[in-house]
Motif scaffolding. Structure first.
Motif, PDB file in Angstrom:
ATOM      1  N   ALA A  26       0.823  -1.208   0.000  1.00 58.95           N
ATOM      2  CA  ALA A  26       0.000   0.000   0.000  1.00 58.95           C
ATOM      3  C   ALA A  26       0.859   1.261   0.000  1.00 58.95           C
ATOM      4  O   ALA A  26       0.556   2.237  -0.692  1.00 58.95           O
ATOM      5  CB  ALA A  26      -0.924  -0.011   1.219  1.00 58.95           C
ATOM      6  N   GLU A  27       1.931   1.242   0.769  1.00 58.15           N
ATOM      7  CA  GLU A  27       2.799   2.416   0.868  1.00 58.15           C
ATOM      8  C   GLU A  27       3.483   2.724  -0.454  1.00 58.15           C
ATOM      9  O   GLU A  27       3.569   3.883  -0.873  1.00 58.15           O
ATOM     10  CB  GLU A  27       3.848   2.192   1.956  1.00 58.15           C
ATOM     11  N   LEU A  28       3.978   1.705  -1.133  1.00 55.01           N
ATOM     12  CA  LEU A  28       4.738   1.909  -2.370  1.00 55.01           C
ATOM     13  C   LEU A  28       3.883   1.776  -3.621  1.00 55.01           C
ATOM     14  O   LEU A  28       4.379   1.902  -4.733  1.00 55.01           O
ATOM     15  CB  LEU A  28       5.905   0.918  -2.434  1.00 55.01           C
ATOM     16  N   GLU A  29       2.584   1.469  -3.413  1.00 53.82           N
ATOM     17  CA  GLU A  29       1.643   1.363  -4.528  1.00 53.82           C
ATOM     18  C   GLU A  29       2.075   0.305  -5.532  1.00 53.82           C
ATOM     19  O   GLU A  29       2.158   0.539  -6.745  1.00 53.82           O
ATOM     20  CB  GLU A  29       1.470   2.724  -5.213  1.00 53.82           C
ATOM     21  N   VAL A  30       2.385  -0.879  -5.002  1.00 50.75           N
ATOM     22  CA  VAL A  30       2.743  -2.034  -5.824  1.00 50.75           C
ATOM     23  C   VAL A  30       1.877  -3.217  -5.378  1.00 50.75           C
ATOM     24  O   VAL A  30       1.144  -3.139  -4.386  1.00 50.75           O
ATOM     25  CB  VAL A  30       4.241  -2.389  -5.694  1.00 50.75           C
ATOM     26  N   GLU A  92       6.378  13.941  -7.324  1.00 52.10           N
ATOM     27  CA  GLU A  92       7.723  13.378  -7.265  1.00 52.10           C
ATOM     28  C   GLU A  92       8.511  13.956  -6.101  1.00 52.10           C
ATOM     29  O   GLU A  92       9.205  13.223  -5.387  1.00 52.10           O
ATOM     30  CB  GLU A  92       8.468  13.645  -8.585  1.00 52.10           C
ATOM     31  N   LEU A  93       8.405  15.267  -5.903  1.00 53.35           N
ATOM     32  CA  LEU A  93       9.171  15.880  -4.820  1.00 53.35           C
ATOM     33  C   LEU A  93       8.594  15.517  -3.462  1.00 53.35           C
ATOM     34  O   LEU A  93       9.332  15.312  -2.491  1.00 53.35           O
ATOM     35  CB  LEU A  93       9.210  17.400  -4.998  1.00 53.35           C
ATOM     36  N   ARG A  94       7.277  15.407  -3.363  1.00 53.97           N
ATOM     37  CA  ARG A  94       6.685  14.974  -2.092  1.00 53.97           C
ATOM     38  C   ARG A  94       7.160  13.570  -1.733  1.00 53.97           C
ATOM     39  O   ARG A  94       7.478  13.287  -0.575  1.00 53.97           O
ATOM     40  CB  ARG A  94       5.153  15.006  -2.195  1.00 53.97           C
ATOM     41  N   THR A  95       7.221  12.693  -2.714  1.00 48.84           N
ATOM     42  CA  THR A  95       7.687  11.332  -2.465  1.00 48.84           C
ATOM     43  C   THR A  95       9.156  11.331  -2.036  1.00 48.84           C
ATOM     44  O   THR A  95       9.545  10.623  -1.097  1.00 48.84           O
ATOM     45  CB  THR A  95       7.513  10.470  -3.731  1.00 48.84           C
TER      46      THR A  95
END
Length: 322
Positions: A26-30, A92-95
């Motif tokens: 869930a965290e990495l969206e995989v 991208e920057l938030r990640t």
């Protein structure tokens, strides 16, 4: 990219202490399958990661082991997050910031998060107009610079229709809140204001980068030539005390202040790119500025005054008759 995902997984482990496969997914969206494979890859790579089955189980780092992925000092962390925090509107920057926070030692995390909230960027000017309209093409140009790809650039010069030219993107420069592209052209190095870019189309061809090219040096040369052009004509004038501060605000470093004159006015020297342009800047101050020389600037001021008088002079029955 898997390497990036493995680093993110390790940082997530360090942050949580113990995680489950569904939580990583869930965290990495995989998918859970991918998350499990990444955890197993970390263990196979020698990272002290182990799994515990059953109720309350999950994946953990042996003995709470930690890997320092930053090597940053407290001052460096604060400076980095102060800089990037107001700009973190992009996903991208938030990640990236979230990953970096997890890599920090616990005592520094609160300070890093506070730094991201210490500033904000307002993307509109005082007329409520967007000043980041060029952002739509910035990402494409950044990629072209990094990847070294030639592009076809749609561009509208001042007072000119949109045209297309093929350029070699070499770098992006921000000056006083305005972004510019430095690029190679068939006429040598040129600058392009991003707000005037209308389209960016990669050609797939490699960009030609001059040997030993240095962006900072190139920008100093290009901007220096432009700044020299802004000082091509100098006018000597006298300014009313009420208008001196306004003149300096309008023209900044192009105004050099002399001494106070016997009548209370102040002598100044004002630079501009041409007599006509300089007269246009000074005309807005009306009778509160008097140009003493050169004659060319005085003549342009007289012409502007005559045009305005012809348009706005009062008529007995108004501008359109009785």
């Amino acid at each position: 990219m898997r390497a990036d995902r493995l680093v993110a997984t390790l940082l997530f482990l360090q942050d949580r202490g113990r995680v489950t496969v569904p939580e990583v997914a869930a965290e990495l969206e995989v998918s859970e399958r991918t998350a499990r494979r990444d955890l197993e890859a970390l263990a196979a790579a020698g990272i002290p990661v182990y799994s515990q089955r059953g109720r309350g189980g999950g994946w953990s780092l042996v003995g709470g082991a930690r890997t320092n992925l930053t090597g940053l000092t407290a001052d460096e962390i604060r400076a980095l997050f102060l800089l990037t925090g107001p700009l973190s509107a992009t996903p991208e920057l938030r990640t990236a910031l979230r990953k970096l926070v997890r890599a920090l030692p616990p005592p520094l995390r609160a300070q890093a998060r506070a730094a991201t909230r210490a500033g904000v960027v307002d993307a509109t000017d005082w007329s409520r107009n967007a000043v980041t309209a060029d952002a739509a093409h910035r990402s494409a140009l950044q990629s072209a610079v990094v990847d070294g790809i030639r592009v076809r650039l749609g561009y509208a010069g001042v007072g000119k229709p949109v045209g297309e030219r093929t350029v070699d993107p070499l770098g992006l420069v921000a000056k006083a809140g305005v972004d510019y592209l430095v690029a190679g052209t068939d006429k040598g190095l040129r600058t392009f204001r991003l707000s005037r870019v209308t389209s960016v189309e990669p050609t797939g061809e490699p960009a030609v980068r001059p040997p030993d090219f240095d962006l900072a040096t190139a920008w100093r040369t290009l901007s220096g030539a432009f700044q020299d052009g802004m000082h091509a004509v100098t006018a000597r004038a006298r300014v009313h005390p009420d208008a001196l501060a306004l003149l300096q605000r309008f023209l900044g470093g192009r105004v050099r202040v002399g001494g106070r004159l016997p009548d209370g006015w102040t002598e100044v020297w004002v630079d501009g790119p041409a007599a006509k342009a300089l007269a246009g800047h000074l005309a807005g101050l009306g009778a509160r500025v008097e140009v003493l020389e050169p004659p060319e600037v005085r003549q342009w001021l007289a012409r502007i005054a005559a045009e305005l008088n012809g348009m706005y002079a009062e008529e007995p029955h108004g501008p359109h008759g009785p």
